[in-house]
Structure formats: structure tokens, C-alpha cells
Motif scaffolding. Sequence first.
Motif, PDB file in Angstrom:
ATOM      1  N   UNK A   4     -10.706 -68.697 -72.093  1.00  0.00           N
ATOM      2  CA  UNK A   4     -11.726 -69.803 -71.601  1.00  0.00           C
ATOM      3  C   UNK A   4     -11.176 -70.018 -70.228  1.00  0.00           C
ATOM      4  N   UNK A   5     -11.853 -69.493 -69.206  1.00  0.00           N
ATOM      5  CA  UNK A   5     -11.322 -69.365 -67.953  1.00  0.00           C
ATOM      6  C   UNK A   5     -12.273 -70.456 -66.886  1.00  0.00           C
ATOM      7  N   UNK A   6     -11.305 -71.038 -65.822  1.00  0.00           N
ATOM      8  CA  UNK A   6     -12.185 -71.959 -64.993  1.00  0.00           C
ATOM      9  C   UNK A   6     -12.325 -71.335 -63.596  1.00  0.00           C
ATOM     10  N   UNK A   7     -11.904 -69.992 -63.569  1.00  0.00           N
ATOM     11  CA  UNK A   7     -11.809 -69.165 -62.488  1.00  0.00           C
ATOM     12  C   UNK A   7     -13.364 -68.904 -62.094  1.00  0.00           C
ATOM     13  N   UNK A   8     -13.881 -69.228 -61.087  1.00  0.00           N
ATOM     14  CA  UNK A   8     -14.994 -68.620 -60.548  1.00  0.00           C
ATOM     15  C   UNK A   8     -14.856 -68.591 -58.838  1.00  0.00           C
ATOM     16  N   UNK A   9     -15.854 -67.871 -58.457  1.00  0.00           N
ATOM     17  CA  UNK A   9     -15.950 -67.942 -56.914  1.00  0.00           C
ATOM     18  C   UNK A   9     -16.372 -69.026 -56.201  1.00  0.00           C
ATOM     19  N   UNK A  10     -16.976 -70.318 -56.847  1.00  0.00           N
ATOM     20  CA  UNK A  10     -17.367 -71.307 -56.351  1.00  0.00           C
ATOM     21  C   UNK A  10     -16.166 -72.306 -56.046  1.00  0.00           C
ATOM     22  N   UNK A  11     -15.008 -72.248 -56.650  1.00  0.00           N
ATOM     23  CA  UNK A  11     -13.935 -73.026 -56.475  1.00  0.00           C
ATOM     24  C   UNK A  11     -13.365 -72.595 -54.837  1.00  0.00           C
ATOM     25  N   UNK A  35     -14.280 -65.912 -71.331  1.00  0.00           N
ATOM     26  CA  UNK A  35     -15.604 -66.709 -71.189  1.00  0.00           C
ATOM     27  C   UNK A  35     -15.405 -67.689 -70.153  1.00  0.00           C
ATOM     28  N   UNK A  36     -16.144 -67.900 -69.084  1.00  0.00           N
ATOM     29  CA  UNK A  36     -16.104 -68.641 -68.077  1.00  0.00           C
ATOM     30  C   UNK A  36     -16.732 -70.328 -68.522  1.00  0.00           C
ATOM     31  N   UNK A  37     -15.795 -71.437 -68.176  1.00  0.00           N
ATOM     32  CA  UNK A  37     -16.152 -72.795 -68.433  1.00  0.00           C
ATOM     33  C   UNK A  37     -16.021 -73.485 -67.029  1.00  0.00           C
ATOM     34  N   UNK A  38     -17.147 -74.465 -66.991  1.00  0.00           N
ATOM     35  CA  UNK A  38     -17.013 -75.339 -65.914  1.00  0.00           C
ATOM     36  C   UNK A  38     -15.439 -76.261 -65.674  1.00  0.00           C
ATOM     37  N   UNK A  39     -15.216 -76.597 -64.524  1.00  0.00           N
ATOM     38  CA  UNK A  39     -13.990 -77.353 -64.286  1.00  0.00           C
ATOM     39  C   UNK A  39     -14.290 -78.698 -64.849  1.00  0.00           C
ATOM     40  N   UNK A  40     -15.431 -79.385 -64.936  1.00  0.00           N
ATOM     41  CA  UNK A  40     -15.642 -80.634 -65.415  1.00  0.00           C
ATOM     42  C   UNK A  40     -16.919 -80.569 -66.116  1.00  0.00           C
ATOM     43  N   UNK A  41     -17.325 -81.797 -66.441  1.00  0.00           N
ATOM     44  CA  UNK A  41     -18.715 -82.040 -67.186  1.00  0.00           C
ATOM     45  C   UNK A  41     -19.529 -82.578 -66.433  1.00  0.00           C
ATOM     46  N   UNK A  42     -19.592 -82.590 -64.977  1.00  0.00           N
ATOM     47  CA  UNK A  42     -20.519 -83.031 -63.973  1.00  0.00           C
ATOM     48  C   UNK A  42     -22.060 -82.546 -64.116  1.00  0.00           C
ATOM     49  N   UNK A  59     -14.216 -65.848 -88.029  1.00  0.00           N
ATOM     50  CA  UNK A  59     -13.166 -65.982 -88.378  1.00  0.00           C
ATOM     51  C   UNK A  59     -12.106 -66.758 -87.420  1.00  0.00           C
ATOM     52  N   UNK A  60     -11.455 -67.833 -87.506  1.00  0.00           N
ATOM     53  CA  UNK A  60     -10.828 -68.454 -86.548  1.00  0.00           C
ATOM     54  C   UNK A  60     -10.109 -67.329 -85.713  1.00  0.00           C
ATOM     55  N   UNK A  61     -10.149 -67.739 -84.424  1.00  0.00           N
ATOM     56  CA  UNK A  61      -9.737 -66.802 -83.414  1.00  0.00           C
ATOM     57  C   UNK A  61      -9.043 -67.394 -82.467  1.00  0.00           C
ATOM     58  N   UNK A  62      -7.565 -66.920 -82.067  1.00  0.00           N
ATOM     59  CA  UNK A  62      -6.822 -67.475 -81.197  1.00  0.00           C
ATOM     60  C   UNK A  62      -7.379 -67.603 -79.869  1.00  0.00           C
ATOM     61  N   UNK A  63      -7.439 -68.603 -78.941  1.00  0.00           N
ATOM     62  CA  UNK A  63      -7.862 -68.774 -77.577  1.00  0.00           C
ATOM     63  C   UNK A  63      -6.771 -69.380 -76.648  1.00  0.00           C
TER      64      UNK A  63
END
Length: 125
Positions: A4-11, A35-42, A59-63
Motif C-alpha cells: 500500500x503506497x502513498x507515493x504519487x506525483x501529486x505530493x 496499490x496506491x492509497x491517499x495520504x489522508x481521508x480528506x 487467502x490472508x496475504x502479507x502487506x
Amino acid sequence: MIVLSESTEQIEPSASASENKLMTEAAQLLGCKVYYIPRDFERCGTAENALWHIPNYPKITAGIWIGYIPEFERYKAIYHAALDKGIKLLNTPLEHQTALEIEAEVTDQGAWYENLTFFVTGRKL
């Protein structure tokens, strides 16, 4: 391994943003599903909405989470939303909270040490 990555070009460009981008690229090169996720829930409102695009894993997968150090409540919300999709982040919310407390304690002790050093020597570290 799921990332789960917060890395985007918008930062805004920064050392942390560059590190997040490099770690995300390395994870992709190693064959991790990112998978990209937002930095906050705004914009999205909830952790569940932040992870809407991630499929359920049977199946439970490590993340792992690549991003900025989240506040405890955000980490806990993402952890449980990911777990509902079959992704188990390596650190539980309790482990994350403990790490935050240790970091705060070390930071406080470091500031105390720096102040004492300045008082005794008259020089800043």
C-alpha cells in the motif's frame, strides 16, 4: 506481498517523497503488487473508501505500507480495512502505537540530552 503506497506525483517534492517513490519502484521490481492509497481521508472519507480499488484476497496475504508515518487512528483504520480485504499489514495497530510511543520517548530524551549538553558545555550539538 502487497504494498500500500502513498507515493504519487501529486505530493510536493521532498526527501521523504523521493524515498517513498524509490521504495515503491523497488517493490514493483521485486514483483510486489502495489496499490496506491491517499495520504489522508480528506477526499475519500474513510479507510474503506481509500481501499475501494483493492480486490478481496481469498487467502490472508502479507502487506506493507510505504508512506509517511500515520497517526495511530489512521493506521488502525487502514489496518482493519486492509484485513477485511485479506491483506494483513506486518505491524498490528498496537505495534504501530508502541513504535510511535518509543519514537516520542527517544525524541524527548534526545532533546533533554541536547539541552543538558548545551547547559554544561555552552555548545549546541
